[in-house]
Design a protein around this motif. Structure first.
Motif: not given
Length: 102
Positions: A17-22, A26-31, A50-53, A65-66
């Motif tokens: 489950k991707p977890f977003a933080l700033t 810097q926007k970062i995704v933890l997995i 955003p890859l966290s989505h 998105y794509h």
């Protein structure tokens, strides 16, 4: 790792489950995948979504998105291994998650 910054509690990061933080703008995704923690820039290189989505399946994170897919082992794009997500050093200790920014 020098300069570690606490960014989350371990229980916040669920398997696949991707977890977003700033952090420092810097926007970062933890997995968490197969029990290990990974950290990438939270932006698809295609158009910045955003890859966290997105979602994690079969060892890849997919941009919602794509449909661009990135290998979680090294952040490489599924159809061009030279294109890679920016990754960050991440560590988990005593129920806390730490990140090191370059």
């Amino acid at each position: 790792m020098a300069g570690l910054i606490k960014v989350a509690h371990s229980e916040q990061i669920k398997e696949n489950k991707p977890f977003a933080l700033t952090l420092e703008d810097q926007k970062i995704v933890l997995i968490r995948h197969q029990g290990r923690l990974l950290a990438f820039k939270d932006s698809c290189p295609h158009q910045g979504a955003p890859l966290s989505h997105g979602f994690v399946r079969d060892g890849q994170i997919t941009c919602i998105y794509h449909g661009w897919k990135f290998n979680l082992d090294d952040g490489s794009f599924s159809t061009n291994e030279k294109l890679k997500l920016k990754s960050y050093a991440v560590r988990e200790e005593n129920g806390e998650v730490f990140l090191e920014l370059p």
